[in-house]
Design a protein around this motif. Structure first.
Motif, PDB file in Angstrom:
ATOM      1  N   GLY A  37     -52.440 -43.259 -49.772  1.00 39.74           N
ATOM      2  CA  GLY A  37     -53.190 -42.054 -49.458  1.00 39.74           C
ATOM      3  C   GLY A  37     -52.786 -41.390 -48.169  1.00 39.74           C
ATOM      4  N   ASN A  38     -52.003 -42.073 -47.341  1.00 43.34           N
ATOM      5  CA  ASN A  38     -51.498 -41.451 -46.127  1.00 43.34           C
ATOM      6  C   ASN A  38     -50.347 -40.488 -46.461  1.00 43.34           C
ATOM      7  N   THR A  39     -50.005 -39.683 -45.493  1.00 40.96           N
ATOM      8  CA  THR A  39     -48.921 -38.714 -45.664  1.00 40.96           C
ATOM      9  C   THR A  39     -47.808 -39.006 -44.664  1.00 40.96           C
ATOM     10  N   GLN A  40     -46.589 -39.019 -45.163  1.00 39.80           N
ATOM     11  CA  GLN A  40     -45.430 -39.167 -44.273  1.00 39.80           C
ATOM     12  C   GLN A  40     -44.896 -37.779 -43.945  1.00 39.80           C
ATOM     13  N   VAL A  41     -44.824 -37.473 -42.664  1.00 37.87           N
ATOM     14  CA  VAL A  41     -44.349 -36.176 -42.186  1.00 37.87           C
ATOM     15  C   VAL A  41     -43.003 -36.383 -41.497  1.00 37.87           C
ATOM     16  N   THR A  42     -41.948 -35.774 -42.042  1.00 39.73           N
ATOM     17  CA  THR A  42     -40.602 -35.885 -41.474  1.00 39.73           C
ATOM     18  C   THR A  42     -40.263 -34.583 -40.768  1.00 39.73           C
ATOM     19  N   ALA A  43     -40.031 -34.659 -39.455  1.00 38.95           N
ATOM     20  CA  ALA A  43     -39.763 -33.465 -38.643  1.00 38.95           C
ATOM     21  C   ALA A  43     -38.432 -33.630 -37.913  1.00 38.95           C
ATOM     22  N   PRO A  44     -37.332 -33.117 -38.487  1.00 34.24           N
ATOM     23  CA  PRO A  44     -36.049 -33.161 -37.774  1.00 34.24           C
ATOM     24  C   PRO A  44     -36.135 -32.380 -36.459  1.00 34.24           C
ATOM     25  N   GLN A  45     -35.649 -32.988 -35.381  1.00 34.80           N
ATOM     26  CA  GLN A  45     -35.721 -32.360 -34.066  1.00 34.80           C
ATOM     27  C   GLN A  45     -34.413 -31.681 -33.673  1.00 34.80           C
ATOM     28  N   LEU A  46     -33.325 -32.401 -33.839  1.00 32.41           N
ATOM     29  CA  LEU A  46     -32.037 -31.883 -33.383  1.00 32.41           C
ATOM     30  C   LEU A  46     -30.914 -32.552 -34.160  1.00 32.41           C
ATOM     31  N   PHE A  47     -29.943 -31.734 -34.633  1.00 33.57           N
ATOM     32  CA  PHE A  47     -28.718 -32.234 -35.245  1.00 33.57           C
ATOM     33  C   PHE A  47     -27.551 -31.825 -34.353  1.00 33.57           C
ATOM     34  N   THR A  48     -26.596 -32.732 -34.143  1.00 30.04           N
ATOM     35  CA  THR A  48     -25.469 -32.430 -33.243  1.00 30.04           C
ATOM     36  C   THR A  48     -24.133 -32.763 -33.924  1.00 30.04           C
ATOM     37  N   PRO A  49     -23.660 -31.904 -34.828  1.00 31.01           N
ATOM     38  CA  PRO A  49     -22.325 -32.114 -35.408  1.00 31.01           C
ATOM     39  C   PRO A  49     -21.237 -31.958 -34.345  1.00 31.01           C
ATOM     40  N   HIS A  50     -20.217 -32.774 -34.455  1.00 31.96           N
ATOM     41  CA  HIS A  50     -19.087 -32.737 -33.516  1.00 31.96           C
ATOM     42  C   HIS A  50     -17.812 -32.964 -34.314  1.00 31.96           C
ATOM     43  N   ALA A  51     -16.777 -32.189 -34.030  1.00 29.59           N
ATOM     44  CA  ALA A  51     -15.502 -32.360 -34.739  1.00 29.59           C
ATOM     45  C   ALA A  51     -14.346 -32.066 -33.795  1.00 29.59           C
ATOM     46  N   VAL A  52     -13.273 -32.785 -33.993  1.00 29.91           N
ATOM     47  CA  VAL A  52     -12.024 -32.561 -33.263  1.00 29.91           C
ATOM     48  C   VAL A  52     -10.930 -32.296 -34.291  1.00 29.91           C
ATOM     49  N   HIS A  53     -10.307 -31.124 -34.198  1.00 28.37           N
ATOM     50  CA  HIS A  53      -9.221 -30.723 -35.089  1.00 28.37           C
ATOM     51  C   HIS A  53      -7.924 -30.719 -34.276  1.00 28.37           C
ATOM     52  N   THR A  54      -6.989 -31.529 -34.663  1.00 20.97           N
ATOM     53  CA  THR A  54      -5.715 -31.613 -33.960  1.00 20.97           C
ATOM     54  C   THR A  54      -4.594 -31.214 -34.913  1.00 20.97           C
ATOM     55  N   THR A  55      -3.805 -30.227 -34.505  1.00 22.54           N
ATOM     56  CA  THR A  55      -2.671 -29.782 -35.309  1.00 22.54           C
ATOM     57  C   THR A  55      -1.415 -29.817 -34.454  1.00 22.54           C
ATOM     58  N   PHE A  56      -0.362 -30.419 -34.975  1.00 23.66           N
ATOM     59  CA  PHE A  56       0.915 -30.397 -34.269  1.00 23.66           C
ATOM     60  C   PHE A  56       2.029 -30.222 -35.293  1.00 23.66           C
ATOM     61  N   GLY A  57       3.133 -29.673 -34.834  1.00 25.17           N
ATOM     62  CA  GLY A  57       4.216 -29.442 -35.769  1.00 25.17           C
ATOM     63  C   GLY A  57       5.470 -28.947 -35.078  1.00 25.17           C
ATOM     64  N   GLY A  58       6.511 -28.754 -35.878  1.00 22.68           N
ATOM     65  CA  GLY A  58       7.774 -28.264 -35.344  1.00 22.68           C
ATOM     66  C   GLY A  58       8.547 -27.512 -36.402  1.00 22.68           C
ATOM     67  N   GLN A  59       9.533 -26.746 -35.954  1.00 19.11           N
ATOM     68  CA  GLN A  59      10.342 -25.940 -36.858  1.00 19.11           C
ATOM     69  C   GLN A  59      11.752 -25.802 -36.307  1.00 19.11           C
ATOM     70  N   LEU A  60      12.713 -25.875 -37.212  1.00 20.02           N
ATOM     71  CA  LEU A  60      14.108 -25.585 -36.881  1.00 20.02           C
ATOM     72  C   LEU A  60      14.552 -24.456 -37.794  1.00 20.02           C
ATOM     73  N   GLN A  61      15.005 -23.353 -37.192  1.00 20.68           N
ATOM     74  CA  GLN A  61      15.365 -22.168 -37.982  1.00 20.68           C
ATOM     75  C   GLN A  61      16.701 -21.608 -37.515  1.00 20.68           C
ATOM     76  N   GLY A  62      17.522 -21.276 -38.489  1.00 22.55           N
ATOM     77  CA  GLY A  62      18.791 -20.626 -38.204  1.00 22.55           C
ATOM     78  C   GLY A  62      18.842 -19.245 -38.821  1.00 22.55           C
ATOM     79  N   THR A  63      19.485 -18.306 -38.120  1.00 22.23           N
ATOM     80  CA  THR A  63      19.618 -16.927 -38.599  1.00 22.23           C
ATOM     81  C   THR A  63      21.089 -16.537 -38.595  1.00 22.23           C
ATOM     82  N   TRP A  64      21.555 -16.047 -39.761  1.00 23.79           N
ATOM     83  CA  TRP A  64      22.936 -15.604 -39.907  1.00 23.79           C
ATOM     84  C   TRP A  64      22.969 -14.128 -40.291  1.00 23.79           C
ATOM     85  N   GLU A  65      23.910 -13.378 -39.741  1.00 23.44           N
ATOM     86  CA  GLU A  65      24.141 -11.985 -40.117  1.00 23.44           C
ATOM     87  C   GLU A  65      25.576 -11.855 -40.606  1.00 23.44           C
ATOM     88  N   PHE A  66      25.713 -11.670 -41.921  1.00 32.10           N
ATOM     89  CA  PHE A  66      27.030 -11.530 -42.528  1.00 32.10           C
ATOM     90  C   PHE A  66      27.339 -10.042 -42.641  1.00 32.10           C
TER      91      PHE A  66
END
Length: 735
Positions: free
Chosen positions: A325-354
């Motif tokens: 007969g009692n009631t359960q009351v759920t009251a979210p106070q604070l949510f703290t999502p955290h994410a770290v996105h790391t991107t790394f890369g490299g490129q080798l490019q050659g250009t020719w003019e014929f």
């Protein structure tokens, strides 16, 4: 430091600059304030320098002057005036763009050619770039996967920041900018210093900005303020006349960034980026003129780190009746999502003019995006008796991993050949690319541990395995062909056809959001989306009239969408436990996007110019014959500008968007009415003060203070009205 102190510090810097200017050469910064005809613009997003009028690709280009003329809180604020490009967002700072119906997850965003990878509901990738430090923004409208790989189905956004330069004479100069906008009492300050010589240069820059909640015609938009700062450094060295090394560092850090919109949050939630930042390191080494035909060999690499700390107050309370007969009351106070996105890369490019009629580009590139994420939930769980008295309250700390630790790696080989025929009247460009894509993830649970009333951390007996550890490999290819045919000295027809692809993002593969009665679930086995596109255009580059029009169509297969399904979850030991209804990502749909856009610029007499642009896109899901989401309404712009060289320039424009009514929108989207708004911009000439220069910019956004809704922003969250009348002013001082 308060506003008065900041402006005082800036005034001191300006004064010091004025005292030292007699010993320094005139700043080249003023060069970027000159109006450059579109047909003379040189672009680099095609992997080599080429004039805009010589490429068959549909491009929009905005230079430094275009950024300075506008109030421009973010890069998206600048680009929204370009035909075929619309702005959306989750607030005033956290903005994004839509190109011909393709939203940010089907666009590739670059900073000086380096990928910005945060494919989440709340990316803010365009907002982590200092608008004051923009030299040029290039937007390729159309598929370009053959050059840039996965994700470039709808286009490329390449933000090119200001660089230093080599000079036969040693130099030292700088630039300071300060601005104010009334709509949110915002101010920003920017300072850059440049030094260099024949074999070296250094450029340093920094900025600071703060804004309060924005004012709309219907009142204040709560939780829309922000504070941001930027630091940057660029260096270049000539090891020999044809050997150049360049280094770059960028850091953006913003805090207390309000997010009034955003579908990732409950409708009553209050959310903000407590901290969000981006750090970039980039280095390149280029050798030019290796032989008569081997024009360039360039090796480059980058590391980019993005941190997102979100704070959300859900403002929701749920109740459930207990057997006693009692009631359960759920009251979210604070949510703290955290994410770290790391991107790394490299490129080798050659250009020719014929010779003069053939340019060949061949390259290999590889990049990897890794992500770690955590989420803490602080919840009060109370037991209330039938009389309404609280018997007990438990303070619960719940620690979760929204996604497993995961990585997305891509390695590709690409080539593009540009050929000229018929005395350069016909240009043919063909390109192709082959990519291997490798995705790995660790084991992930719905909850890692729970702490109740400050006690020890425990693992719940009902802990579910959401994703098993795994590896996935995809092989994808893309190709493009472009034609440009000159029917006269100033008139040309262009055509592009392409096959593109987009591999599923980490979030689409591994997302897990528990909504109580249903979960939103990723799918590790998603196949890449495939796109087939064609674009036909007509362009005229006249002395008085410039006109470009384009019609386009895009056909998508294996389109990734959310479908209704069943989630079978298990205990950590692997025993089946139960099922829940779920929204699960899957490759099920086929889609068609088609439309047109145009741009017209007519110089009536010297100094007087009329311009007009417009765009319209339609998007259909071919499986269920419904409209696609996030397709912007028909839009257009009409304006007149007058320049009097002895004083400055004035520009009056009307921007309008059509309605998106029921029967024209996707399921779950909100209908919006059409609107128009009037903007006024002013800029002075450059006043010479000795060897220094001073120029003013200003204007009024939304001159008539009309209340309107932006379809793309409205359908991402709780932004019902855009900013009202805004008076702004900016001073640019070069020394």
């Amino acid at each position: 430091m308060n506003s008065k102190k900041r402006f005082a510090a800036l005034a001191i810097l300006l004064g010091m600059a004025g005292l030292s200017s007699a010993q320094t050469p005139q700043s080249s910064e003023s060069d970027s304030l000159q109006v450059i005809e579109l047909k003379d613009v040189v672009v680099t997003s095609m992997k080599h320098e080429i004039k805009l009028i010589k490429t068959p690709t549909q491009l929009s280009v905005v230079n430094s002057l275009g950024c300075k003329k506008l109030s421009a809180f973010t890069v998206a604020d600048v680009l929204k005036y370009e035909p075929g490009i619309s702005m959306g967002g989750d607030g005033i700072w956290a903005t994004n763009i839509n190109v011909r119906g393709f939203s940010e997850n089907r666009l590739v965003t670059l900073v000086d050619g380096n990928r910005v990878e945060t494919a989440t509901d709340l990316t803010a990738s365009l907002s982590m770039i200092d608008v004051n430090d923009i030299q040029r923004i290039e937007v390729i409208k159309g598929a370009q996967s053959s050059l840039f790989g996965s994700g470039a189905m709808g286009g490329i956004v390449n933000m090119i920041t200001k660089d230093g330069y080599f000079s036969d004479k040693n130099y030292l100069h700088g630039n300071a900018t300060a601005g104010y906008a009334s709509v949110n009492n915002s101010h920003s300050e920017y300072l850059s210093l440049n030094a260099g010589g024949r074999r070296w240069y250094v450029k340093l820059n920094g900025s600071y900005g703060h804004a309060n909640d924005v004012k709309t015609p219907e009142g204040i938009l709560p939780n829309s303020g922000f504070t941001t700062n930027n630091l940057g450094a660029r260096m270049g060295f000539k090891l020999a006349e044809n050997h150049v090394v360049k280094l770059q560092f960028q850091r953006n850090w913003s805090k207390d960034v309000g997010i009034p919109g955003g579908t990732a949050f409950p409708i009553n939630a209050t959310a903000k980026y407590a901290n969000i930042g981006r750090t970039l390191f980039n280095a390149s080494y280029e050798i030019t003129n290796l032989s008569d035909c081997f024009k360039s060999l360039k090796l480059s690499g980058f590391y980019q780190n993005i941190i997102r700390d979100v704070e959300m107050q859900p403002h929701t309370i749920t109740t459930s009746l207990m057997p006693n007969g009692n009631t359960q009351v759920t009251a979210p106070q604070l949510f703290t999502p955290h994410a770290v996105h790391t991107t790394f890369g490299g490129q080798l490019q050659g250009t020719w003019e014929f010779g003069e009629h053939n340019t060949l580009i061949v390259g290999v590139d590889a990049w990897q995006r890794s992500m770690t994420s955590k989420r803490e939930k602080y919840i009060n769980v109370s037991i209330v008796n039938p009389d309404g008295d609280t018997i007990k309250t438990n303070k619960v700390e719940r620690f979760e991993s929204p996604l497993p630790d995961c990585s997305f790696a891509s390695a590709g080989l690409f080539a593009q050949d540009e050929m000229h025929f018929l005395d350069n009247r016909l240009t043919l460009t063909v390109g192709g690319r082959l990519d291997g894509i490798f995705v790995t993830n660790g084991l992930c649970h719905d909850v890692d541990s729970v702490i109740t009333n400050g006690g020890p951390a425990t693992i719940p007996a009902t802990q579910r395995v959401t994703f098993e550890a795994g590896k996935t490999t995809d092989l994808s290819w893309s190709a493009n062909m472009g034609l440009l045919y000159k029917v006269g000295e100033k008139t040309e027809f262009v055509m592009n056809a392409a096959r593109s692809y987009r591999a599923a993002s980490l979030e689409e593969r591994f997302r897990y959001i528990d909504l109580g009665s249903k979960v939103q679930l990723g799918n590790p086995n998603l196949k890449p989306e495939k796109g087939y596109s064609v674009d036909l255009g007509f362009r005229h580059w006249g002395d008085q009239l410039d006109f470009q029009v384009s019609v386009f169509a895009n056909y998508l297969t294996d389109m990734i969408v959310e479908t209704n399904g069943i989630f079978v979850y298990s205990l950590a030991e692997g025993n089946a436990l139960d099922t829940l209804p779920a929204l699960i990502y899957d490759n099920v749909d086929k889609a068609m996007l088609y439309g047109a856009d145009f741009n017209l610029d007519y110089h009536i007499i010297d100094g007087l110019q009329v311009y007009m642009s417009g765009a319209y896109t339609i998007g259909f899901n071919l499986n269920n014959k419904s409209y696609l989401p996030n397709i912007p309404p028909m839009s257009g712009r009409l304006g007149v500008a007058y320049t009097y060289p002895k004083v400055g320039a004035v520009n009056l424009s009307v921007m309008a968007a059509g309605a998106k009514e029921e029967g024209m929108i996707a399921e779950g989207e909100k209908a919006t009415k059409g609107y128009y708004r009037i903007d006024l911009t002013l800029n002075s000439k450059r006043f010479e003060i000795g060897r220094c220069g001073l120029q003013f910019f200003g204007g009024i956004d939304n001159l008539t203070n009309v209340a309107y809704t932006n379809f793309l922003s409205t359908n991402r969250g709780n932004i019902n009205f855009e900013p009202g009348r805004n008076f702004y002013i900016r001073a640019n001082f070069t020394f």
